[in-house]
Scaffold this active site. Sequence first.
Site, PDB file in Angstrom:
ATOM      1  N   GLY A  32       0.819  -1.208   0.000  1.00 50.51           N
ATOM      2  CA  GLY A  32       0.000   0.000   0.000  1.00 50.51           C
ATOM      3  C   GLY A  32       0.853   1.258   0.000  1.00 50.51           C
ATOM      4  N   SER A  50     -12.419 -14.476  -3.083  1.00 47.53           N
ATOM      5  CA  SER A  50     -12.075 -14.335  -4.499  1.00 47.53           C
ATOM      6  C   SER A  50     -12.943 -15.227  -5.365  1.00 47.53           C
ATOM      7  CB  SER A  50     -10.600 -14.677  -4.738  1.00 47.53           C
ATOM      8  OG  SER A  50     -10.323 -14.680  -6.121  1.00 47.53           O
ATOM      9  N   TYR A  98      -3.350 -19.770  -2.812  1.00 48.77           N
ATOM     10  CA  TYR A  98      -4.104 -18.530  -2.607  1.00 48.77           C
ATOM     11  C   TYR A  98      -5.603 -18.813  -2.577  1.00 48.77           C
ATOM     12  CZ  TYR A  98      -6.358 -14.090  -3.816  1.00 48.77           C
ATOM     13  OH  TYR A  98      -7.189 -13.001  -3.839  1.00 48.77           O
TER      14      TYR A  98
END
Length: 323
Positions: free
Chosen positions: A41, A121, A146
């Site tokens: 970020g 996701s 993931y």
Amino acid sequence: MSYSPRRVLVTGGAGFIGSHVANAYLESGDEVWVLDNLSSGRRANIPEGAEFVELDIRDDDVLSLFRKVRFDIVNHHAAQIDVRTSVADPTIDASINLQGLLNLTEAAIDVGTKRFIFVSSGGVVYGEPSTIPTSETAPKMPLSPYGVSKFTGELYLNYYRQVHGLEYAALRYSNVYGPRQDPHGEAGVVAIFSRNLLAQEPLIIFGDGEQTRDYVYVGDIVSANLLVSEIDLDPRGQLDDYAFNVGTGTGTSVNRLADVLELIAGIDSGREHKSARPGELRHSALNADKLRALGWESAFTLEQGLHETYTFIGREMAGAGAS
């Protein structure tokens, strides 16, 4: 009626999507804290008016923060999001996406947080789906660590809901793009192509370019987050009842994406094809009818969203060049 501000924690709020979500909560009149370790970020993304806490979600100080503020809502965007990183190092993926999640949920339980919004996701938890657009109830067959960690996160939250009464909603995003997008993140191809066109460099396409993804603009993602922050959730539901796909339902090929961006840019810098990436999904698109039934709608066409994104990246690159 007067609005009672909520105390909202946005993890990953210095990142691409999280910063847009944090800003939307502020505009709604809420008090917002951004928790981010700045590993990916950027301070510049943190909206003015948010209280910034530089901290890793796995840190013991997370509990102290929760006890100090007593958040009403946790919106959890901080994550390890790279599929290739998860394959190369499943341990670090699990550490961030599972250990970090558990650290937050334990703290939320400790202080009585009312709602936990989890970013899952839709692009990976279903694996290579047999039905497209894919609904929330489709079989979960993640093909990467993931995908496994994201779906496991939903299972953990369902446990916390049943045993500890923690209300949660899981948003299964399709491929998100928009201003502030990291070219290395989700739907990074949009940012990569935009930057290549602006630099008048060829667009790199892996494989034949006919693989499709469901590209959803970040503004539509924001409205989905605000919606699930307020909806009533049935305490008697099953796992998929608390999951909401966020996508357009339409698959767009990489070749089509390149066509539209070239048209927006008014530039044809050429294309270069490379070998297909091993293990890459061929097609993906999400059925978001469940979220639409609650009042959500995708407000941006692909052309509109790509124009906004290309324009933003152009300004950003021009500013970097001038400094």
